[in-house]
Scaffold this motif. Structure first.
Motif, mmCIF file in Angstrom:
data_model
loop_
_atom_site.group_PDB
_atom_site.id
_atom_site.type_symbol
_atom_site.label_atom_id
_atom_site.label_comp_id
_atom_site.label_asym_id
_atom_site.label_seq_id
_atom_site.Cartn_x
_atom_site.Cartn_y
_atom_site.Cartn_z
ATOM 1 N N ASP A 3 5.113 -35.314 -29.134
ATOM 2 C CA ASP A 3 4.662 -34.273 -28.227
ATOM 3 C C ASP A 3 5.399 -34.318 -26.878
ATOM 4 N N SER A 4 6.509 -34.913 -26.831
ATOM 5 C CA SER A 4 7.264 -35.041 -25.586
ATOM 6 C C SER A 4 7.752 -33.668 -25.126
ATOM 7 N N PRO A 5 7.713 -33.422 -23.768
ATOM 8 C CA PRO A 5 8.187 -32.127 -23.272
ATOM 9 C C PRO A 5 9.704 -31.955 -23.448
ATOM 10 N N TYR A 9 14.462 -29.670 -26.138
ATOM 11 C CA TYR A 9 15.835 -29.846 -25.624
ATOM 12 C C TYR A 9 16.640 -30.789 -26.525
ATOM 13 N N ALA A 10 15.989 -31.816 -26.982
ATOM 14 C CA ALA A 10 16.647 -32.769 -27.883
ATOM 15 C C ALA A 10 17.001 -32.073 -29.193
ATOM 16 N N ILE A 15 21.249 -29.647 -32.591
ATOM 17 C CA ILE A 15 21.842 -28.524 -33.319
ATOM 18 C C ILE A 15 23.160 -28.085 -32.669
ATOM 19 N N ALA A 16 23.270 -28.143 -31.343
ATOM 20 C CA ALA A 16 24.459 -27.653 -30.634
ATOM 21 C C ALA A 16 25.658 -28.583 -30.751
ATOM 22 N N ILE A 17 25.458 -29.876 -30.876
ATOM 23 C CA ILE A 17 26.571 -30.841 -30.906
ATOM 24 C C ILE A 17 27.562 -30.536 -32.038
ATOM 25 N N PRO A 18 27.137 -30.326 -33.269
ATOM 26 C CA PRO A 18 28.132 -30.012 -34.321
ATOM 27 C C PRO A 18 28.915 -28.726 -34.033
#
Length: 169
Positions: A3-5, A9-10, A15-18
């Motif tokens: 449940d981390s805010p 973003y993580a 998903i964005a790194i590849p």
């Protein structure tokens, strides 16, 4: 932890790194291909310029042949006028083509210069050794005979140009 805010973003980063890696690889490959294309175009351009230089110098040497020079100008000229106009025409033709030396080996350009100088020298030598009462036709005949009896430097330079052009291409 689930449940981390920072979890969305993580997830977005995961998903964005590849995609970023693929984009970087695409851009790198595109730049590499464009550089290769530019190198090929440069080589092709200089090759075309070299071929053009060989063509122009072949034409220059053909025009320098005494058999072609004697057909120029009015047949009613005095001998000294013909010599002056012929020398002027040879020098103008040579000056027009002087830039072609950039695309030729040094020894080839030296052969072209020597051919031009030899023609002018033969022109003056024939004039100096000519009888004062000789006509223009006499001068032309002696000029041609002197060239034919001497070294055929123009034909040898033309042959060198042909060989070099074959080697270069």
């Amino acid at each position: 932890m689930i449940d981390s805010p920072y979890m969305p973003y993580a997830f977005a980063l995961l998903i964005a790194i590849p995609f970023l890696i693929l984009l970087r690889q695409f851009v790198y490959t595109y730049i590499k291909l464009k550089n290769q294309e530019m190198k090929l175009l440069t080589i092709k351009g200089s090759s075309e310029q070299r071929i053009h230089a060989y063509e122009r110098l072949t034409l220059l040497l053909e025009r320098l042949k005494p058999s072609n020079l004697v057909t120029k100008f009015d047949p009613n000229l005095a001998v000294h006028e013909f010599v002056f106009l012929t020398e002027k025409a040879v020098n103008e033709e040579f000056d027009y083509n002087a830039s072609q030396q950039l695309y030729l080996p040094k020894n080839t350009w030296s052969n072209v210069v020597n051919s031009k100088n030899n023609v002018i020298h033969l022109l003056h030598k024939t004039y100096e050794n000519l009888n004062e009462n000789a006509t223009l036709q006499d001068f032309k005949t002696v000029f041609l005979m002197n060239y034919m009896n001497g070294e055929d430097y123009i034909s040898s330079t033309l042959e060198d140009l042909r060989k070099e052009n074959l080697i270069a291409n």
